[in-house]
Motif scaffolding. Structure first.
Motif, PDB file in Angstrom:
ATOM      1  N   HIS A  87      -7.012 -14.252   6.189  1.00 60.32           N
ATOM      2  CA  HIS A  87      -7.954 -14.023   5.084  1.00 60.32           C
ATOM      3  C   HIS A  87      -7.308 -13.812   3.723  1.00 60.32           C
ATOM      4  N   GLU A 118      -8.131  11.446   0.539  1.00 63.25           N
ATOM      5  CA  GLU A 118      -6.972  11.024   1.359  1.00 63.25           C
ATOM      6  C   GLU A 118      -5.712  11.748   0.889  1.00 63.25           C
ATOM      7  N   GLU A 126     -13.385  12.340   7.191  1.00 68.49           N
ATOM      8  CA  GLU A 126     -13.340  10.962   7.746  1.00 68.49           C
ATOM      9  C   GLU A 126     -14.755  10.492   8.056  1.00 68.49           C
ATOM     10  N   SER A 147      -6.014  -0.790  14.235  1.00 67.23           N
ATOM     11  CA  SER A 147      -5.180  -0.687  15.451  1.00 67.23           C
ATOM     12  C   SER A 147      -4.589   0.712  15.608  1.00 67.23           C
TER      13      SER A 147
HETATM   14  N1  3HC Z   1      -6.026  -3.276  12.865  1.00 69.08           N
HETATM   15  C1  3HC Z   1      -7.006  -4.088  13.329  1.00 69.08           C
HETATM   16  N2  3HC Z   1      -7.218  -5.355  12.882  1.00 69.08           N
HETATM   17  C2  3HC Z   1      -6.393  -5.788  11.911  1.00 69.08           C
HETATM   18  C3  3HC Z   1      -5.363  -4.998  11.363  1.00 69.08           C
HETATM   19  C4  3HC Z   1      -5.199  -3.687  11.896  1.00 69.08           C
HETATM   20  N3  3HC Z   1      -4.245  -2.875  11.462  1.00 69.08           N
HETATM   21  N4  3HC Z   1      -4.732  -5.725  10.409  1.00 69.08           N
HETATM   22  C5  3HC Z   1      -5.341  -6.933  10.374  1.00 69.08           C
HETATM   23  N5  3HC Z   1      -6.330  -6.965  11.277  1.00 69.08           N
HETATM   24  C6  3HC Z   1      -7.172  -8.125  11.595  1.00 69.08           C
HETATM   25  C7  3HC Z   1      -8.066  -8.526  10.442  1.00 69.08           C
HETATM   26  O1  3HC Z   1      -9.284  -7.796  10.485  1.00 69.08           O
HETATM   27  C8  3HC Z   1      -8.251 -10.009  10.764  1.00 69.08           C
HETATM   28  O2  3HC Z   1      -9.120 -10.134  11.881  1.00 69.08           O
HETATM   29  P1  3HC Z   1     -10.671 -10.532  11.719  1.00 69.08           P
HETATM   30  O3  3HC Z   1     -10.713 -11.898  11.092  1.00 69.08           O
HETATM   31  O4  3HC Z   1     -11.226 -10.483  13.099  1.00 69.08           O
HETATM   32  O5  3HC Z   1     -11.281  -9.473  10.811  1.00 69.08           O
HETATM   33  C9  3HC Z   1      -6.896 -10.424  11.298  1.00 69.08           C
HETATM   34  O6  3HC Z   1      -6.287  -9.224  11.786  1.00 69.08           O
HETATM   35  C10 3HC Z   1      -6.012 -11.099  10.278  1.00 69.08           C
HETATM   36  O7  3HC Z   1      -5.645 -10.156   9.286  1.00 69.08           O
HETATM   37  P2  3HC Z   1      -5.791 -10.518   7.725  1.00 69.08           P
HETATM   38  O8  3HC Z   1      -4.613 -10.000   6.985  1.00 69.08           O
HETATM   39  O9  3HC Z   1      -6.113 -11.978   7.569  1.00 69.08           O
HETATM   40  O10 3HC Z   1      -7.126  -9.691   7.408  1.00 69.08           O
HETATM   41  P3  3HC Z   1      -7.518  -8.933   6.054  1.00 69.08           P
HETATM   42  O11 3HC Z   1      -7.374  -9.818   4.868  1.00 69.08           O
HETATM   43  O12 3HC Z   1      -8.841  -8.322   6.323  1.00 69.08           O
HETATM   44  O13 3HC Z   1      -6.384  -7.771   5.906  1.00 69.08           O
HETATM   45  C11 3HC Z   1      -6.440  -5.369   6.101  1.00 69.08           C
HETATM   46  C12 3HC Z   1      -6.336  -6.721   6.858  1.00 69.08           C
HETATM   47  C13 3HC Z   1      -5.221  -5.213   5.184  1.00 69.08           C
HETATM   48  C14 3HC Z   1      -6.498  -4.225   7.114  1.00 69.08           C
HETATM   49  C15 3HC Z   1      -7.728  -5.397   5.241  1.00 69.08           C
HETATM   50  O14 3HC Z   1      -8.822  -5.699   6.074  1.00 69.08           O
HETATM   51  C16 3HC Z   1      -8.015  -4.076   4.542  1.00 69.08           C
HETATM   52  O15 3HC Z   1      -7.408  -3.761   3.539  1.00 69.08           O
HETATM   53  N6  3HC Z   1      -9.009  -3.332   5.087  1.00 69.08           N
HETATM   54  C17 3HC Z   1      -9.430  -2.091   4.437  1.00 69.08           C
HETATM   55  C18 3HC Z   1      -8.520  -0.976   4.834  1.00 69.08           C
HETATM   56  C19 3HC Z   1      -8.796  -0.478   6.242  1.00 69.08           C
HETATM   57  O16 3HC Z   1      -9.566  -1.012   6.989  1.00 69.08           O
HETATM   58  N7  3HC Z   1      -8.094   0.576   6.563  1.00 69.08           N
HETATM   59  C20 3HC Z   1      -8.247   1.215   7.849  1.00 69.08           C
HETATM   60  C21 3HC Z   1      -7.070   2.147   7.982  1.00 69.08           C
HETATM   61  S1  3HC Z   1      -7.497   3.606   8.713  1.00 69.08           S
HETATM   62  C22 3HC Z   1      -8.351   4.500   7.552  1.00 69.08           C
HETATM   63  O17 3HC Z   1      -8.609   4.048   6.449  1.00 69.08           O
HETATM   64  C23 3HC Z   1      -8.756   5.875   7.893  1.00 69.08           C
HETATM   65  C24 3HC Z   1      -7.927   6.842   7.060  1.00 69.08           C
HETATM   66  O18 3HC Z   1      -8.713   7.966   6.860  1.00 69.08           O
HETATM   67  C25 3HC Z   1      -6.662   7.215   7.732  1.00 69.08           C
END
Ligand code: 3HC
Length: 311
Positions: free
Chosen positions: A206, A157, A74, A108
């Motif tokens: 977004h 992953e 990670e 989250s």
């Molecule tokens: N947690 C926190 N914030 C979140 C969220 C979540 N689960 N889902 C959405 N949001 C936020 C977005 O960031 C956005 O806020 P912002 O404008 O302040 O950035 C708002 O909620 C509205 O959401 P949207 O759908 O409009 O935003 P996106 O188009 O960015 O879609 C997403 C959200 C699907 C999470 C996209 O950002 C994404 O695919 N991100 C990449 C994947 C990612 O971040 N994964 C983290 C998972 S944990 C991980 O990968 C670790 C692994 O090893 C387990």
């Protein structure tokens, strides 16, 4: 008139060509990639905390070794992603400051506690499983450095997901207490893992632009549905259940119907009111402060190297 930079950019996007760091790109394309890649990187390093909590208490040397490898992965995913973000003209120190000040998000899902060993299994199976469902399409994202980082991350992953599934599989066939511990963990991680895919498409700020730019390939709801269809089958192999009385195969739709996600909980956790938000950020800030001497030493070493090279 010859095509301007924006026409060329639009033609590259619609032609499924990769946008590379030196290509012209609209400011809001750059900004949304910095936002998403930074948050993705922050999620990886904050995600080390819930699992890291069990490294000293893993039930066997094998489980300890596997968990150490996963937590190290990670950290590496975070580094790949900070490097991808830096190709867009930001500096990782700046991004970390934004995280520490609560001005940039992380997923989250990492604001939930890990009270038992079975949580390590549920995180691997559900959280890394959801991450794979979300990240495989990102391997085809229009921005080159992000897509390439995803290819490497998805390979690791899969190992994370398998080791989690295997932990739950063993516990579910253990003593009644072990089985109950596995079921309790699945009950606690199921709904938060569905929230990882983001708000409903109707609430997604977004998605429209992100999909037009071929950053997001499938909508939040489509990937959430894909994930439910996968775990609804896998949970049977585990001999456990999912805490969703509305989960049922819908032959007409060719998908599993599932219950309503508690979006009030999602909004509360994003606002900072989740079970572990404060603790995660405090731990992160403390780790950053404790690591200052390493950054200092690296800078001093780099300066010495530069002097030597200049001499
Ligand atoms: N947690 C926190 N914030 C979140 C969220 C979540 N689960 N889902 C959405 N949001 C936020 C977005 O960031 C956005 O806020 P912002 O404008 O302040 O950035 C708002 O909620 C509205 O959401 P949207 O759908 O409009 O935003 P996106 O188009 O960015 O879609 C997403 C959200 C699907 C999470 C996209 O950002 C994404 O695919 N991100 C990449 C994947 C990612 O971040 N994964 C983290 C998972 S944990 C991980 O990968 C670790 C692994 O090893 C387990």
């Amino acid at each position: 008139a010859p095509a301007g930079p924006r026409q060329r950019f639009d033609a590259m996007i619609s032609g499924e060509e990769r946008i590379e760091p030196r290509d012209w790109m609209p400011d809001d394309y750059r900004a949304t990639l910095i936002r998403q890649i930074a948050q993705h990187a922050h999620s990886e390093i904050i995600g080390m905390q819930p699992e890291g909590n069990w490294i000293t208490r893993a039930p066997s040397l094998k489980r300890k070794a596997v968990l150490i490898a996963k937590v190290q992965d990670e950290a590496g995913h975070g580094l790949y992603l900070y490097s991808a973000a830096e190709t867009l003209g930001v500096d990782r120190a700046e991004l970390l400051d934004l995280l520490h000040e609560g001005r940039q998000r992380y997923s989250s899902i990492f604001n939930y506690p890990t009270p038992t060993w079975a949580d390590v299994g549920a995180i691997g199976w559900l959280v890394d499983g959801a991450a794979i469902t979300n990240q495989v399409p990102l391997c085809r994202c229009s921005y080159g450095p992000y897509a390439r980082a995803m290819v490497r991350i998805c390979k690791e992953e899969s190992f994370h997901q398998r080791q989690g599934f295997e932990i739950l599989h063993v516990l579910a066939r253990g003593t009644p207490r072990q089985r109950a511990m596995a079921q309790d963990a699945v009950d606690r991680w199921y709904w938060p893992s569905l929230m990882m895919f983001g708000p409903p498409d109707s609430e997604s700020a977004h998605s429209g632009k992100s999909m037009a730019w071929r950053i997001k390939r499938y909508s939040n709801d489509d990937l959430r549905q894909r994930f439910v269809d996968i775990i609804a089958e896998q949970v049977r192999a585990l001999g456990l259940t999912l805490p969703d009385p509305d989960l049922a195969w819908n032959a007409e739709r060719g998908h599993y119907d599932f219950g309503a996600v508690d979006w009030a909980e999602f909004t509360a956790v994003l606002k900072g009111d989740g079970p572990c938000n404060r603790q995660r950020i405090e731990h992160r800030r403390a780790a950053h402060a404790d690591g200052a001497w390493v950054r200092e030493a690296a800078r001093a070493h780099a300066a010495k190297q530069a002097d030597r090279a200049a001499a």
